[in-house]
Design an enzyme around this catalytic site. Sequence first.
Site, mmCIF file in Angstrom:
data_model
loop_
_atom_site.group_PDB
_atom_site.id
_atom_site.type_symbol
_atom_site.label_atom_id
_atom_site.label_comp_id
_atom_site.label_asym_id
_atom_site.label_seq_id
_atom_site.Cartn_x
_atom_site.Cartn_y
_atom_site.Cartn_z
ATOM 1 N N LYS A 44 0.800 -1.238 0.000
ATOM 2 C CA LYS A 44 0.000 0.000 0.000
ATOM 3 C C LYS A 44 0.832 1.287 0.000
ATOM 4 O O LYS A 44 0.375 2.341 0.441
ATOM 5 C CB LYS A 44 -1.007 0.043 1.184
ATOM 6 C CG LYS A 44 -1.802 -1.200 1.424
ATOM 7 C CD LYS A 44 -2.254 -1.901 0.179
ATOM 8 C CE LYS A 44 -3.294 -1.151 -0.631
ATOM 9 N NZ LYS A 44 -3.523 -1.851 -1.944
ATOM 10 N N SER A 54 -4.809 2.658 4.348
ATOM 11 C CA SER A 54 -4.960 2.006 3.049
ATOM 12 C C SER A 54 -4.994 0.481 3.206
ATOM 13 O O SER A 54 -5.792 -0.217 2.576
ATOM 14 C CB SER A 54 -3.796 2.431 2.137
ATOM 15 O OG SER A 54 -3.915 1.870 0.859
ATOM 16 N N HIS A 98 7.112 -7.384 -1.986
ATOM 17 C CA HIS A 98 6.831 -6.762 -0.686
ATOM 18 C C HIS A 98 7.665 -7.433 0.406
ATOM 19 O O HIS A 98 7.471 -7.158 1.591
ATOM 20 C CB HIS A 98 5.360 -6.952 -0.296
ATOM 21 C CG HIS A 98 4.383 -6.214 -1.161
ATOM 22 N ND1 HIS A 98 4.551 -4.919 -1.542
ATOM 23 C CD2 HIS A 98 3.191 -6.615 -1.689
ATOM 24 C CE1 HIS A 98 3.510 -4.532 -2.286
ATOM 25 N NE2 HIS A 98 2.677 -5.549 -2.379
HETATM 26 P P1 A3P Z 1 -5.052 4.530 -1.009
HETATM 27 O O1 A3P Z 1 -5.670 3.268 -0.510
HETATM 28 O O2 A3P Z 1 -4.597 5.440 0.101
HETATM 29 O O3 A3P Z 1 -5.894 5.262 -1.999
HETATM 30 P P2 A3P Z 1 -0.005 -0.410 -3.647
HETATM 31 O O4 A3P Z 1 -0.002 -0.322 -5.123
HETATM 32 O O5 A3P Z 1 1.360 -0.438 -3.036
HETATM 33 O O6 A3P Z 1 -0.896 -1.495 -3.156
HETATM 34 O O7 A3P Z 1 -0.605 0.978 -3.096
HETATM 35 C C1 A3P Z 1 -1.960 1.305 -3.271
HETATM 36 C C2 A3P Z 1 -2.147 2.735 -2.862
HETATM 37 O O8 A3P Z 1 -1.535 3.587 -3.860
HETATM 38 C C3 A3P Z 1 -3.615 3.134 -2.809
HETATM 39 O O9 A3P Z 1 -3.696 4.143 -1.800
HETATM 40 C C4 A3P Z 1 -3.814 3.691 -4.208
HETATM 41 O O10 A3P Z 1 -4.945 4.534 -4.325
HETATM 42 C C5 A3P Z 1 -2.513 4.467 -4.369
HETATM 43 N N1 A3P Z 1 -2.223 4.784 -5.780
HETATM 44 C C6 A3P Z 1 -2.195 3.952 -6.833
HETATM 45 N N2 A3P Z 1 -1.928 4.622 -7.965
HETATM 46 C C7 A3P Z 1 -1.797 5.927 -7.619
HETATM 47 C C8 A3P Z 1 -1.541 7.130 -8.345
HETATM 48 N N3 A3P Z 1 -1.388 7.143 -9.659
HETATM 49 N N4 A3P Z 1 -1.481 8.290 -7.640
HETATM 50 C C9 A3P Z 1 -1.639 8.310 -6.300
HETATM 51 N N5 A3P Z 1 -1.887 7.204 -5.560
HETATM 52 C C10 A3P Z 1 -1.972 6.027 -6.210
#
Ligand code: A3P
Length: 266
Positions: free
Chosen positions: A25, A109, A79
């Site tokens: 996340k 998140s 991860h």
């Molecule tokens: P939130 O749940 O706070 O919205 P991962 O890919 O490591 O699982 O992380 C997911 C998090 O990154 C989520 O956060 C998601 O919305 C955010 N995320 C993914 N793409 C993004 C982007 N282009 N800009 C900003 N946040 C992004």
Amino acid sequence: LLISFLWFSIFQAWPDDLLISTYPKSGTTWVAEIMEMIYQDGNLEKCQRAPTYERVPILELKWPGLSTETPAPRLIRTHLQLALLPQSFLDQKVKVIYVARNAKDVAVSYYNFYKMAKGHPEPGTWDNFLEKFMDGQVSFGSWYQHVQKWGELDGPINLLYLFYEDLKENRKREIRKILEFLGRSLSEEMVDHIVQHTSFKEMKKNPMANYTTIPIEIMDQNISPFMRKGIVGDWKSVFTVAQNEHFDAHYAKKMAGCKLKFRWQL
Ligand code: A3P
């Protein structure tokens, strides 16, 4: 789980691999998309050829039918805690891009992700989940250990340490950092094109980036979308004052002596 473990423990890294490492996340999918755009010379069609988790396979995750065979130079994500990284990544001196995000936004998140991604146990109440997060009793273990151990990694491999908050603040600047790290150069127009394609808005509607290719029984995006909010400081709408004080006191102990500076808001 056992199969996954066996798979990644026998995984052989190649010298021209590029590893994206993150605590869950923290912006993994985001940086995976940026890297894909760089590797595919900004070709949107190529970046739409398969879902994100096939274009940039997850080292520790494999299931029947999942295509993870990508041609060199490969982009791979993980991860894993540093201690679990297969030795061949170190032996081959594979370049690593680490992405870290402030712990409070990660916890929020992650809680929403636990609720929607059915492979996780029921997270219980937010208060319970926050305690488990602080204890490292969540998938992939302690955030505190993850961000610190990867950050201490210098010498054996080449590591670029990025922050989610910096990407939110100025994606173009961070993409330039990545290019420099890779020893690549791209035209100004191409960098702008990558910036545009990797906005939250664009990625949220991109089926090859937003995980909507995963069946609802595995990820129920009606409960919480994978592309949920994508902001810095969402924790403020979730943490109570008491939780925040408790968290800060614990954080100060866990992060004592650590030089990493996280931003809780922009
Ligand atoms: P939130 O749940 O706070 O919205 P991962 O890919 O490591 O699982 O992380 C997911 C998090 O990154 C989520 O956060 C998601 O919305 C955010 N995320 C993914 N793409 C993004 C982007 N282009 N800009 C900003 N946040 C992004």
